[in-house]
Design a protein around this motif. Sequence first.
Motif, short mmCIF file in Angstrom:
data_model
loop_
_atom_site.label_atom_id
_atom_site.label_comp_id
_atom_site.label_asym_id
_atom_site.label_seq_id
_atom_site.Cartn_x
_atom_site.Cartn_y
_atom_site.Cartn_z
N ARG A 1 0.81 -1.23 0.00
CA ARG A 1 0.00 0.00 0.00
C ARG A 1 0.84 1.27 0.00
N PRO A 2 1.94 1.36 0.79
CA PRO A 2 2.75 2.59 0.74
C PRO A 2 3.29 2.88 -0.65
N ALA A 3 3.63 1.84 -1.40
CA ALA A 3 4.14 2.03 -2.75
C ALA A 3 3.05 2.53 -3.69
N LEU A 4 1.81 2.07 -3.49
CA LEU A 4 0.70 2.51 -4.33
C LEU A 4 0.36 3.97 -4.08
N LEU A 5 0.47 4.40 -2.83
CA LEU A 5 0.11 5.77 -2.48
C LEU A 5 1.23 6.77 -2.79
N GLY A 6 2.47 6.32 -2.68
CA GLY A 6 3.59 7.25 -2.87
C GLY A 6 3.56 8.33 -1.80
N GLU A 7 3.57 9.58 -2.24
CA GLU A 7 3.54 10.70 -1.30
C GLU A 7 2.12 11.21 -1.03
N THR A 8 1.12 10.55 -1.61
CA THR A 8 -0.26 11.01 -1.47
C THR A 8 -0.87 10.53 -0.16
N PRO A 9 -1.28 11.44 0.73
CA PRO A 9 -1.94 11.01 1.97
C PRO A 9 -3.37 10.55 1.66
N SER A 10 -3.74 9.41 2.19
CA SER A 10 -5.08 8.88 1.92
C SER A 10 -5.46 7.86 2.98
N ASP A 11 -6.76 7.80 3.27
CA ASP A 11 -7.28 6.81 4.21
C ASP A 11 -7.90 5.62 3.46
N VAL A 12 -7.88 5.67 2.12
CA VAL A 12 -8.46 4.60 1.31
C VAL A 12 -7.65 3.32 1.49
N LEU A 13 -8.33 2.22 1.78
CA LEU A 13 -7.62 0.97 2.03
C LEU A 13 -7.03 0.39 0.74
N PHE A 14 -7.79 0.42 -0.34
CA PHE A 14 -7.33 -0.15 -1.61
C PHE A 14 -7.31 0.92 -2.70
N PRO A 15 -6.27 1.74 -2.74
CA PRO A 15 -6.24 2.83 -3.73
C PRO A 15 -5.99 2.32 -5.15
N SER A 16 -6.39 3.14 -6.11
CA SER A 16 -6.15 2.85 -7.52
C SER A 16 -4.72 3.23 -7.88
N ARG A 17 -4.38 3.09 -9.16
CA ARG A 17 -3.05 3.49 -9.62
C ARG A 17 -2.78 4.97 -9.38
N ARG A 18 -3.86 5.75 -9.33
CA ARG A 18 -3.72 7.19 -9.12
C ARG A 18 -3.86 7.58 -7.66
N ALA A 19 -3.75 6.58 -6.78
CA ALA A 19 -3.84 6.80 -5.33
C ALA A 19 -5.18 7.38 -4.92
N GLN A 20 -6.25 6.97 -5.64
CA GLN A 20 -7.60 7.41 -5.32
C GLN A 20 -8.48 6.19 -5.03
N MET A 21 -9.69 6.46 -4.57
CA MET A 21 -10.63 5.37 -4.33
C MET A 21 -11.01 4.72 -5.66
N MET A 22 -10.92 3.43 -5.72
CA MET A 22 -11.22 2.68 -6.93
C MET A 22 -12.72 2.68 -7.20
N THR A 23 -13.11 2.71 -8.46
CA THR A 23 -14.52 2.61 -8.81
C THR A 23 -14.94 1.15 -8.85
N ARG A 24 -16.23 0.91 -8.70
CA ARG A 24 -16.74 -0.45 -8.78
C ARG A 24 -16.48 -1.06 -10.15
N GLN A 25 -16.62 -0.20 -11.20
CA GLN A 25 -16.42 -0.68 -12.55
C GLN A 25 -14.98 -1.16 -12.78
N THR A 26 -14.02 -0.44 -12.19
CA THR A 26 -12.62 -0.83 -12.33
C THR A 26 -12.38 -2.21 -11.72
N PHE A 27 -12.90 -2.42 -10.51
CA PHE A 27 -12.69 -3.72 -9.88
C PHE A 27 -13.43 -4.82 -10.62
N TRP A 28 -14.58 -4.49 -11.19
CA TRP A 28 -15.33 -5.48 -11.97
C TRP A 28 -14.47 -5.95 -13.15
N HIS A 29 -13.81 -5.02 -13.83
CA HIS A 29 -12.94 -5.39 -14.95
C HIS A 29 -11.73 -6.19 -14.46
#
Length: 302
Positions: free
Chosen positions: A202-230
């Motif tokens: 998880r630290p590598a996925l977030l980089g320097e971006t502070p976030s409380d999201v447990l499973f961030p996307s490549r952009r260190a943001q909350m993943m959409t349902r559609q992304t996980f579906w794919h």
Amino acid sequence: MPKSATSTDFPILETYLDAIWMEKGLSENTLAAYRRDLQAFARWASLRHQKTTDISRADIENYLAHLLQAKRSPRSAARALSCLRGYYRYLLRSGELREDPTLDLDSPRLGRPLPKTLSETDVDALLKAPNLEDPIGFRDRCMLELLYACGLRVSELTGLTLSQLSLNQGVVRISGKGGKERLVPVGEEALHWLQRYLKEVRPALLGETPSDVLFPSRRAQMMTRQTFWHRIKQHAMTAGIQKSISPHVLRHAFATHLVNHGADLRVVQLLLGHSDLSTTQIYTHVARQRLQSLHAKHHPRG
């Protein structure tokens, strides 16, 4: 309000559609569905030299039988009856009729469709499909483990934050439908993957971006349902699973496998976050079907 080319053939239907469009604020798609059902009924009546205002209860029953004989599903026939109920109640209120021909008329029995699920072998293959050398693959493995361990809805999974997870207690706090909260045990296997993920990936996925999201996307943001579906579709292909699969199929697998191994139905209800036990009872049918197929396959008189 958009109207079909044949709408002038049935002015009283359009008066009703205008009324419910105004009263209920129906979408164009819903309104179009109402129009199709009502016009189909009006055409059926006209072939019998009847108007929709001259219909009896027996006529409605004959129409439903006609739909079923035409290979329409019980669900489709039930929807048509629901549409006719609204129409005839409107005619009753507006003084066009003295009696409602749909009153106390039973809907066609639907029969609840069994949910799609996976065997335990399929689930094991799916969980092992992500590439653990890739941080995204490792994240996906952890998400799949948690999804199967807890029976979460996909929106509950992708929306998880660090504050909802307690590694010490081995539980995750879920905010489900209607804002109802439930505590779900995670299980040793999923906890193992979560601990590794939080420390190594998880630290590598977030980089320097502070976030409380447990499973961030490549952009260190909350993943959409559609992304996980794919993502889950891709992993199913890697695992060689031929069945149609979605995150919800893993939720069904979670419940089905619990029931198959003897879990109490009310416990499964609490874990899934169902407000009504009747929603959970579908899994008893799945388990029964599984037992019947095993009996037929292995019993000498099966």
